[in-house]
Every structure is written in structure tokens, then in C-alpha cells.
Enzyme design. Structure first.
Site, mmCIF file in Angstrom:
data_model
loop_
_atom_site.group_PDB
_atom_site.id
_atom_site.type_symbol
_atom_site.label_atom_id
_atom_site.label_comp_id
_atom_site.label_asym_id
_atom_site.label_seq_id
_atom_site.Cartn_x
_atom_site.Cartn_y
_atom_site.Cartn_z
ATOM 1 N N GLY A 193 -4.891 12.398 -4.069
ATOM 2 C CA GLY A 193 -4.169 11.675 -5.014
ATOM 3 C C GLY A 193 -4.360 10.472 -5.768
ATOM 4 N N ASN A 230 -2.184 10.031 0.254
ATOM 5 C CA ASN A 230 -1.359 9.779 -0.474
ATOM 6 C C ASN A 230 -0.728 10.578 -1.434
ATOM 7 O OD1 ASN A 230 -0.314 7.365 -2.663
ATOM 8 N ND2 ASN A 230 -1.815 8.751 -4.025
ATOM 9 N N SER A 260 7.763 7.363 2.037
ATOM 10 C CA SER A 260 8.708 6.590 1.050
ATOM 11 C C SER A 260 9.868 6.117 1.885
ATOM 12 C CB SER A 260 9.308 7.730 0.110
ATOM 13 O OG SER A 260 10.280 6.963 -0.429
ATOM 14 N N TYR A 299 11.889 16.053 -1.792
ATOM 15 C CA TYR A 299 10.908 15.129 -1.579
ATOM 16 C C TYR A 299 11.393 14.259 -0.373
ATOM 17 C CZ TYR A 299 8.463 10.661 -2.806
ATOM 18 O OH TYR A 299 7.646 9.514 -2.587
#
Length: 251
Positions: free
Chosen positions: A14, A86, A138, A150
Site C-alpha cells: 500500500g 501498511n 491504528s 476496520y
């Protein structure tokens, strides 16, 4: 600071925009050889021209495409010293309104891609008796906030980071993670939200981010590059928040 990364081969998934591109650029500035993989052809070509990276176009949510991309990088650059997992993205809405397939898609991109690429990288790293893997998760992998698909996947990634780190450090391989907070870059969701409602986003920053501003992709990249260096040699299994104090977790 010279982090002694010159000539190291770094693969960033990514890596064509946003945080991934900033990570690729930071490694290039340290003298590393960098490969990136992503789905968007135009962004990849732009990175090749701007940064001089080796770019591979692939759908990283697909297992066969991941295997092909990794093989291409090794065939071109000879090895992978540093893997940065990533690639990621957010989808779905509330749990009750999100189809099960959407959860699978979120895990394929945000979690299983990192597991798979790590498994692809380990045999060569084990031969060399050294290597580094950095997983980008995250702060919402640790606490509520954002979309459940997510957050669930990023929570799993933080757990995976610690489990793999403990398993492979005896072979000279370090595995760590970085958990960004709200990071502003042109291709990201926060920029879109600012464009849609700047006053709402101003209030969000004032209320939610103690530092009083959004973070930058470069600030995330700086931590990733440090973790990849020997100066972080005694850091293993950690996932470090890069969030200007935004996280509400004490752990």
C-alpha cells in the site's frame, strides 16, 4: 540521524499514497532500496517517477496476487530486509447493517495481507538471521472508534504483531507495529471530511486531539524507519501509538 539503512531492501505494501508513500520516501532518504505494491496504476507510476521505487501493481486483498507481488520484488531486488505491512482500508457501517462478506473483505485487506506477507518474508529473513517487519495498525485497534470492520481487523493485527515477535526474535527477526491516530494527507478520509465540513473537523481536533492538530504521514514514517533500524534493536512486539495524545487507552 544515520540509521544505517543504506542498501537495505524495503518492501512497503500500500505504498503508492498517503502513509505508505511517506514511509517509502523516508526509507529512500536513508539510502534504502524500496519496492512498493498497490492496486492503482497511476499512483504507482507517479511514485516510480517521483521517488525511484520499484513498483508492483497487485490487488493485495487477493492471496495469489500477494504471492506474485512478493516474488516480483524478490526477483528484482534479490531479497527483503524490511517488510512494512501498511495496506489497509475502511468499509462497512454499523455491525447490524454490514454484510458478513464486508467483514471478510476488511480482514483480507487489513489483517490477512499482513499475515501472508510476513509468512512469505520469514524464510529468507531466517536464512539471513536478521530482518524487520513493521505492521501499521491504528489506535482504534485498541479502543472504540471508527468502523467496526476496520477496528476488528486492526485489533487482530496488534495481537498478531506480538505473537509473531515472540516467535521469531530468537532468529534475529524483530516485529513491531505502529498505531497512527488521525493523520491528514491529501488522499485520506480526514481531508475529505475537512472539505465537507471544516467547522465540524475543527471542533473534532479541539475536542479529541490534545496536540491540537492532525498528524502527518511523515510523522508516522519517521517512527517506522526508526523501528526498522538497529537503534530500535531491543524493541520487539510493541505497537507504538503515533497520535498526538489522541488515544484514550492507558495501555
Amino acid at each position: 540521524m544515520n540509521l544505517q539503512l543504506k542498501e537495505k531492501v524495503v518492501f512497503v505494501t500500500g505504498g503508492s499514497k498517503g502513509i505508505g508513500k511517506a514511509i517509502a520516501k523516508a526509507f529512500i532518504e536513508e539510502g534504502a532500496k524500496v519496492a512498493i505494491a498497490a492496486r492503482g496504476k497511476e499512483e504507482l507510476e507517479a511514485c516510480e517517477n517521483e521517488l525511484g521505487v520499484y513498483a508492483v501493481q497487485a490487488d493485495l486483498a487477493d492471496e495469489k496476487e500477494r504471492s506474485r507481488a512478493f516474488s516480483e520484488v524478490v526477483n528484482e531486488l534479490g531479497k527483503v530486509d524490511v517488510l512494512v505491512n501498511n495496506v489497509g482500508g475502511s468499509n462497512g457501517s454499523s455491525i447490524s447493517e454490514t454484510e458478513l462478506d464486508t467483514f471478510y473483505q476488511a480482514f483480507d485487506l487489513n489483517y490477512f495481507s499482513a499475515v501472508h506477507f510476513s509468512k512469505l518474508a520469514l524464510p529468507e529473513m531466517e536464512k539471513q538471521k536478521r530482518g524487520v517487519i513493521v505492521n501499521i495498525s491504528s489506535i482504534f485497534g485498541r479502543e472504540a472508534g471508527g468502523r467496526p470492520t476496520y477496528n476488528n481487523a486492526k485489533a487482530a493485527l496488534i495481537s498478531f504483531t506480538k505473537a509473531l515477535a515472540d516467535e521469531v526474535i530468537k532468529n534475529g527477526i524483530r516485529v513491531n507495529g505502529v498505531a497512527p491516530g488521525s493523520i491528514l494527507h491529501p488522499s485520506g478520509n480526514w481531508q475529505k471530511r475537512i472539505d465537507e465540513d471544516p467547522e465540524k473537523m475543527k471542533a473534532f481536533v479541539e475536542n479529541e486531539i490534545p496536540a491540537g492538530r492532525f498528524g502527518t504521514a511523515k510523522e508516522v514514517a519517521n517512527v517506522v524507519v526508526f523501528l526498522a533500524s538497529d537503534k530500535a534493536g531491543w524493541v520487539s512486539g510493541a505497537t507504538i501509538n503515533v497520535d498526538g495524545g489522541q488515544s484514550k487507552s492507558n495501555f
